[in-house]
Scaffold this motif. Structure first.
Motif, short mmCIF file in Angstrom:
data_model
loop_
_atom_site.label_atom_id
_atom_site.label_comp_id
_atom_site.label_asym_id
_atom_site.label_seq_id
_atom_site.Cartn_x
_atom_site.Cartn_y
_atom_site.Cartn_z
N GLY A 33 -12.90 31.56 -63.73
CA GLY A 33 -12.08 30.34 -63.18
C GLY A 33 -11.10 30.00 -64.20
N ALA A 70 -17.08 30.39 -58.61
CA ALA A 70 -15.79 31.41 -59.43
C ALA A 70 -16.25 32.50 -60.03
CB ALA A 70 -15.67 30.25 -60.58
N LEU A 79 -11.57 30.14 -55.06
CA LEU A 79 -11.68 29.98 -56.47
C LEU A 79 -10.83 28.58 -57.05
CD1 LEU A 79 -12.62 31.97 -58.78
CD2 LEU A 79 -10.27 32.80 -59.24
#
Length: 448
Positions: A61, A136, A386
């Motif tokens: 992430g 993520a 994401l």
């Protein structure tokens, strides 16, 4: 198994109720620590939890924001990475202090302090944050599998579920085995980025200048937006729950001096580990700045960086090394994410499920949205997901930070191990900054 504290003593300590069992009971107090011996021997006994926490600060992430910041603004945002990492060091030290001093993780502390409706609301928000963080990590690992081995994104997302089996296998052998695997993967990630920095040959004078904050970060809206993204993606709420639990794997004597010593060693452990996370995050941005910003190429997606690094740096293996680091980061993050999920469910709801069932539920919560979006929209949809996951994390962060600071500054709950006044004042200041900046990030994401 430890006995519950009598109700009268529990209320005297400022808690409305008492969680009947410690968090992660299968590994609680499973690791002995020496009462005697030199400083180094004692420190080695406490090394481990900090590195599990550090994983969340270098997960996939963070990669997209670091890549975008470096390619667009060069080394200027290194100061933001440094400041956010210092905030993380402070908050994680409080998390370790809470777990050691009270014997409660942050989820249990919230459950035992707040009313049932408030506690339930905090649990819902925390589960959303963990699902977003897992999302993520799952997507990051799937992207790495796709880039390195050509495995389709959808299949890669499904493959990440196998981490449940890895955690279960290692935990049966002992918590040290999980820590050893995580530390090994961190060493691999760090080695990969040392090599990448050698290949990219960044301008060291500019790198050093980048760690000094400038007013341009505030006055330039585009730079400010990415800076807020870096802040939002760096301090992870699930890490605060995780750390307060896993520090309790060490069997510390139930007296003030032993706990004070444990807090000191746990703080050293997490601080050193988070400095490694600082290196990795800074290295991603430095690599992006040296490779892409110098030629005026903006890169915001991990896939683009993988394909462009080799040709731009003139080193064919640069992209592969980048992909290996990404895969290690994704695998590491999914391992710690499953532990955090178990801690949060058990702490807030006092529901005790078999470890394999809890981890399977945690992984499915992350995999199902990723499978749906990847199947419908492909890689572009996964990249957008994401970004959304980081927004959700930002939304939940203050709901973890504020209770943590509140509990660790309460002498009734913490006794002689209450956080020093200067730490409390600094922590409230950091909590206020995080709340304001994340509110602004959310506003600009949806309305800006």
């Amino acid at each position: 198994m430890e006995l519950a504290i009598p109700e009268e003593e529990n209320k005297r300590k400022g808690w409305k109720r008492q969680s009947p069992l410690p968090s992660l009971p299968e590994v609680h107090h499973s690791l002995s620590v020496p009462n005697k011996g030199n400083f180094f021997r004692k420190l080695m006994a406490f090394i481990g939890p900090g590195y599990l926490v550090a994983v969340g600060y270098m997960d996939p992430g963070n990669w997209a924001t670091d890549l975008a910041g470096g390619s667009k603004f060069g080394y200027s945002l290194l100061s933001v990475i440094l400041i956010s990492n210092l905030m993380a060091i402070l908050l994680q030290s409080l998390s370790g202090r809470l777990g050691i001093a009270t014997g409660k993780d942050l989820a249990q502390a919230c459950r035992d302090h707040y009313s049932k409706p408030v506690s339930f609301g905090l649990w819902i928000l925390c589960e959303l944050a963990i699902a977003a963080c897992d999302l993520a990590e799952v997507i990051g690992a799937a992207i790495a599998l796709n880039l390195l081995f050509g495995i389709p994104m959808l299949n890669g997302v499904i493959l990440t579920a196998l981490d449940v089996l890895i955690v279960l296998m290692l935990q049966r052998k002992g918590f040290r085995y999980i820590e050893a695997l995580v530390i090994s993967l961190i060493v691999l990630i760090t080695t990969c980025f040392v090599m990448e920095l050698i290949f990219s040959q960044p301008a060291m004078a500019q790198v050093a200048a980048g760690f000094i904050p400038t007013t341009q970060i505030i006055t330039n809206p585009a730079m400010l937006y990415i800076a807020l993204g870096i802040l939002g993606a760096t301090v992870m709420p699930h890490n605060l729950y995780l750390h307060s639990s896993i520090v309790q794997t060490r069997k510390v004597e139930n007296n003030v001096e032993s706990k004070r010593s444990a807090i000191r060693f746990a703080t050293i452990d997490s601080t050193v580990a988070l400095m490694l996370a600082l290196f990795v995050n800074a290295a991603i941005l430095i690599l992006s700045a040296a490779a892409f910003h110098t030629i005026g190429r903006e890169v915001g997606e991990i896939q683009d960086a993988y394909h462009l690094l080799g040709p731009i740096l003139g080193v064919g293996s640069a992209g592969i090394i980048f992909g290996v680091a990404l895969l290690a980061s994704g695998l590491n993050s999914t391992l710690t994410g499953t532990l955090a999920g178990q801690i949060v469910m058990e702490g807030f709801l006092n529901i005790r499920l078999s470890p394999w069932l809890r981890r399977l539920i945690t992984r499915l919560i992350a995999i199902i949205p990723a499978v749906i979006v990847t199947a419908l929209y492909g890689e572009k949809g996964a990249s957008d997901l994401l970004v959304l996951s980081q927004v959700i994390l930002s939304l939940q962060l203050s709901f973890a930070v504020i209770p943590l600071v509140k509990f660790t500054s309460d002498r009734t709950k913490m006794g002689e191990l209450v956080a020093p006044k200067w730490v409390v004042m600094l922590s409230w200041f950091v909590a206020a900054i995080i709340a304001v900046l994340n509110a602004y990030l959310l506003y600009t994401t949806f309305f800006g």
